[in-house]
Design a protein around this motif. Structure first.
Motif, mmCIF file in Angstrom:
data_model
loop_
_atom_site.group_PDB
_atom_site.id
_atom_site.type_symbol
_atom_site.label_atom_id
_atom_site.label_comp_id
_atom_site.label_asym_id
_atom_site.label_seq_id
_atom_site.Cartn_x
_atom_site.Cartn_y
_atom_site.Cartn_z
ATOM 1 N N ALA A 125 34.872 45.398 33.364
ATOM 2 C CA ALA A 125 35.323 45.743 34.798
ATOM 3 C C ALA A 125 35.088 44.524 35.689
ATOM 4 O O ALA A 125 36.035 44.321 36.554
ATOM 5 C CB ALA A 125 34.342 46.924 35.347
ATOM 6 N N ASP A 126 34.197 43.827 35.432
ATOM 7 C CA ASP A 126 33.816 42.321 36.149
ATOM 8 C C ASP A 126 34.996 41.661 36.005
ATOM 9 O O ASP A 126 35.568 40.713 37.037
ATOM 10 C CB ASP A 126 32.598 41.809 35.725
ATOM 11 C CG ASP A 126 31.617 42.284 36.007
ATOM 12 O OD1 ASP A 126 31.477 43.475 36.864
ATOM 13 O OD2 ASP A 126 30.312 42.209 35.338
ATOM 14 N N ARG A 127 35.793 41.475 34.933
ATOM 15 C CA ARG A 127 36.985 40.592 34.639
ATOM 16 C C ARG A 127 38.170 41.277 34.717
ATOM 17 O O ARG A 127 39.396 40.781 34.325
ATOM 18 C CB ARG A 127 36.829 39.857 33.438
ATOM 19 C CG ARG A 127 37.058 40.650 32.037
ATOM 20 C CD ARG A 127 36.981 39.980 30.683
ATOM 21 N NE ARG A 127 35.538 39.567 30.381
ATOM 22 C CZ ARG A 127 35.160 39.016 29.298
ATOM 23 N NH1 ARG A 127 36.079 38.589 28.632
ATOM 24 N NH2 ARG A 127 33.961 38.896 29.122
ATOM 25 N N SER A 128 38.316 42.578 35.185
ATOM 26 C CA SER A 128 39.618 43.322 35.361
ATOM 27 C C SER A 128 40.306 43.557 34.364
ATOM 28 O O SER A 128 41.674 43.538 34.327
ATOM 29 C CB SER A 128 40.414 42.532 36.607
ATOM 30 O OG SER A 128 39.781 42.498 37.640
ATOM 31 N N ALA A 182 31.879 55.497 38.331
ATOM 32 C CA ALA A 182 30.672 54.700 38.843
ATOM 33 C C ALA A 182 30.447 53.332 38.638
ATOM 34 O O ALA A 182 29.838 52.532 39.168
ATOM 35 C CB ALA A 182 29.486 55.398 38.598
ATOM 36 N N ARG A 183 31.301 52.882 37.574
ATOM 37 C CA ARG A 183 31.135 51.491 36.928
ATOM 38 C C ARG A 183 32.455 50.547 37.167
ATOM 39 O O ARG A 183 32.536 49.634 36.418
ATOM 40 C CB ARG A 183 30.647 51.370 35.500
ATOM 41 C CG ARG A 183 29.161 51.748 35.371
ATOM 42 C CD ARG A 183 29.021 52.276 33.852
ATOM 43 N NE ARG A 183 27.332 52.669 33.899
ATOM 44 C CZ ARG A 183 26.641 53.694 34.432
ATOM 45 N NH1 ARG A 183 27.559 54.665 34.993
ATOM 46 N NH2 ARG A 183 25.625 53.753 34.001
ATOM 47 N N GLY A 184 33.383 51.043 37.949
ATOM 48 C CA GLY A 184 34.486 50.563 38.579
ATOM 49 C C GLY A 184 35.480 50.545 37.373
ATOM 50 O O GLY A 184 36.568 49.693 37.336
ATOM 51 N N LEU A 185 35.689 51.578 36.601
ATOM 52 C CA LEU A 185 36.493 51.799 35.347
ATOM 53 C C LEU A 185 37.215 53.168 35.916
ATOM 54 O O LEU A 185 37.495 53.949 34.824
ATOM 55 C CB LEU A 185 35.921 51.636 34.236
ATOM 56 C CG LEU A 185 35.506 50.258 33.664
ATOM 57 C CD1 LEU A 185 34.649 50.471 32.559
ATOM 58 C CD2 LEU A 185 36.523 49.489 33.546
ATOM 59 N N LYS A 186 37.432 53.560 37.004
ATOM 60 C CA LYS A 186 37.976 55.023 37.171
ATOM 61 C C LYS A 186 39.437 55.078 36.775
ATOM 62 O O LYS A 186 39.915 56.345 36.552
ATOM 63 C CB LYS A 186 37.767 55.327 38.649
ATOM 64 C CG LYS A 186 38.576 54.616 39.634
ATOM 65 C CD LYS A 186 38.128 54.980 41.281
ATOM 66 C CE LYS A 186 38.743 54.055 42.090
ATOM 67 N NZ LYS A 186 40.195 53.866 42.292
#
Length: 583
Positions: free
Chosen positions: A208-211, A239-243
């Motif tokens: 998620a951090d590196r898209s 919740a962890r940016g991977l919706k």
């Protein structure tokens, strides 16, 4: 999978100016990271070393090769927890057994890459994951990559079965992380029993951090728990940016003898992958998303390594200054002690008194140092053997002085280094006790003192070459005049105080009068200066050898302040090109 709709795999088009510039910038960034080895044990350095190693690996394994072959097939790496069913899923997607599921844990084998036969040239050792040897048959060598051509995989797509990310065997975990970092698409496989484990979520957070492009497969889930677990997992992803990451479910099924899941169990995943392979624009979008995210993340994390490198340079400077200051102070104290009359005490003073005579002469010198030169000179009763005793006393006194200050300097330098964790590590790894002077220091000090005395003797002999036949020169001899010169050197600053002032100071004045009677005022001043400078040079050389025991350790580990700035410049160059390309 089928190959009904092949991807665009023709000749690679020439790189654009922008991609060439970015490639050059990334190669320079890799070089800057490789140069930043962070050798000192500063706080938190282990984490920064790992981050640096991870970034170098991702640049070498994925970013640079992918940028050079942007038209290569999209690589989907299948990774996940132990026992999640990764190999079974890969075999089921392909439609036949191409990789062997691990029956025993941990299973050590080479990763398996399945690709369309027409795409084989994209996966040579000069391209993706260049550190892994290419093989065509199953092997247990984790340093090898097994290539399996299959018509069941469409052109433009390759599927790689990776080891367990939470394997109890470290090499498997390391390889899994390396392979996932080289993926265009991460296909994470988990199960109802393992989906909440921490290790997979650490990987997903990095994604998620590196898209990075990620899809999740919830495998081996009983029918009655499928909806509940899938809903909970979806909430965790959001919740962890991977919706936006696709979530696929594979129900628990009893495997037939073929070891493959029923086609309908993996149909949704197969269709999704085939649609990506068939749509060149969609496939390129996935590649660009992951590649650009990786480049952005490496550039950002480089600044953290640069901060660590700057701290290393500062620590290096503190250690260097601590050792240099300790030996500079020792040199200063030795030079001072050999010029302020300190040496004209004890044994040296006693032997000098024997040489010049005692009683009325020295008493008179205390009060009347202005006696006529001839009256003073004629009173000296020195004998050759007495001059030799002074020489021996001077040698012993100087050796003791040097050893004392070498020990003090070593102790001070070690104390300075011990105040820092990195310094303590270097001291422990030095191979000798650096808090003490070298074992051979006394031997070297003895040789240095004797060489200096020989130089003083030669100086007197040379200066008196045309005076050897005079009565005064013959009366004192070369040895007698050389010890007189040593006495003059030792009282250069006149620093003796207290009850010894008259005796030692007067003795030095007498030594100077003796020399002036033979050589003249100017010659004596010149010889004394030369003798002092020669002694200081020899002392400096002795202590420099001791100091280098410390500084040589620092030279091995480096510590240049340029490393940090080089990292920042390389990262800024990459960011500048990213922003320019985005516009």
């Amino acid at each position: 999978m089928t190959d009904e709709t092949p991807g665009a795999t023709g000749a690679t088009p020439p790189p654009s100016v922008e991609s060439t510039q970015m490639l050059t910038a990334l190669v320079q960034l890799r070089g800057a990271l490789q140069a930043a080895d962070l050798p000192l044990e500063t706080p938190g350095v282990a984490e920064h070393r790992q981050a640096r190693a991870d970034m170098v690996s991702q640049l070498e394994d994925y970013v640079i090769p992918r940028l050079m072959t942007i038209e290569a097939p999209m690589l989907a790496v299948v990774g996940g927890s132990t026992g999640a069913g990764k190999s079974t899923l890969v075999n089921s997607l392909v439609g036949h057994r191409v990789t062997e599921p691990g029956v025993l844990r941990p299973t050590t084998r080479s990763p398996v890459l399945v690709h369309h036969p027409e795409d084989g040239h994209w996966f040579g050792q000069d391209r993706l994951l260049p550190d892994l040897e290419r093989v065509s048959t199953p092997t247990h060598d984790p340093e090898a990559l097994q290539l399996v051509p299959s018509e069941a995989v469409p052109q433009g797509l390759a599927v790689l079965d990776a080891p367990d990310i939470d394997s109890v065997e470290e090499r498997n975990r390391t390889l899994a992380a390396q392979l996932l970092a080289a993926a265009d698409l991460w296909l994470f496989v988990t199960s109802a029993a393992r989906y909440a484990d921490q290790v997979p979520w650490d990987f997903l957070r990095e994604a998620a951090d590196r898209s990075a492009a990620v899809a999740i497969v919830l495998d081996r889930t009983p029918d009655e728990a499928l909806e509940t677990v899938a809903t909970h997992l979806a909430r965790m992803l959001a919740a962890r940016g991977l919706k936006d990451s696709p979530l696929f479910t594979v129900p628990e099924r009893t495997l037939p003898p073929t070891g493959l899941l029923p086609p309908d169990a993996v149909a949704e995943i197969r269709e999704w992958l085939e649609s990506l392979a068939a749509d060149a624009e969609a496939r390129a979008g996935v590649v660009r998303q992951t590649l650009e995210g990786a480049i952005r993340t490496v550039a950002r994390r480089t600044h953290q390594v640069a901060d660590a490198a700057a701290e290393q340079a500062e620590t290096h400077e503190r250690l260097l200054r601590g050792s240099e200051d300790a030996y500079a102070a020792a040199l200063e104290k030795v030079v001072e002690a050999t010029a302020d009359g300190t040496m004209l005490r004890g044994e040296v003073l006693a032997r000098w008194q024997e040489f010049v005579g005692t009683g009325e002469l020295l008493k008179s010198l205390e009060n009347r140092v202005g006696w006529l030169r001839d009256r003073v000179v004629n009173a000296v009763k020195g004998k050759p053997q007495q001059a030799e005793r002074i020489t021996v006393a001077v040698e012993s006194g100087l050796e003791t002085l040097l050893a004392e200050h070498a020990e003090a300097a070593a102790e001070a330098a070690a104390a300075s280094w011990s105040s820092l964790a990195s310094g303590r590590v270097l001291l422990d790894e030095a191979g000798e006790d650096l808090s003490r002077a070298s074992r051979d220091f006394r031997r070297r000090a003895e040789r240095a003192v004797r060489d200096w005395q020989s130089e003083v003797l030669e100086m007197v002999r040379t200066e008196g070459a045309d005076k050897r036949s005079t009565a005064r020169f013959l009366a004192y001899g070369v040895n007698g005049l050389s010890v007189a010169l040593m006495v003059v050197v030792f009282a250069h600053t006149g620093g003796v105080t207290g009850t010894e002032a008259g005796i030692a100071g007067g003795g030095a004045v007498l030594g100077q009068k003796l020399l002036e009677a033979v050589f003249g005022d100017q010659a004596v001043r010149t010889m004394a200066t030369r003798a002092r400078q020669d002694l200081e040079r020899r002392v400096r050389e002795l202590l420099d050898v001791e100091r280098r025991r410390y500084t040589d350790l620092l030279e091995v580990v480096g510590g240049s302040a340029d490393v940090s700035e080089n990292l920042r410049q390389a990262a800024r160059r990459v960011d500048d090109l990213r922003f320019a390309q985005s516009r």
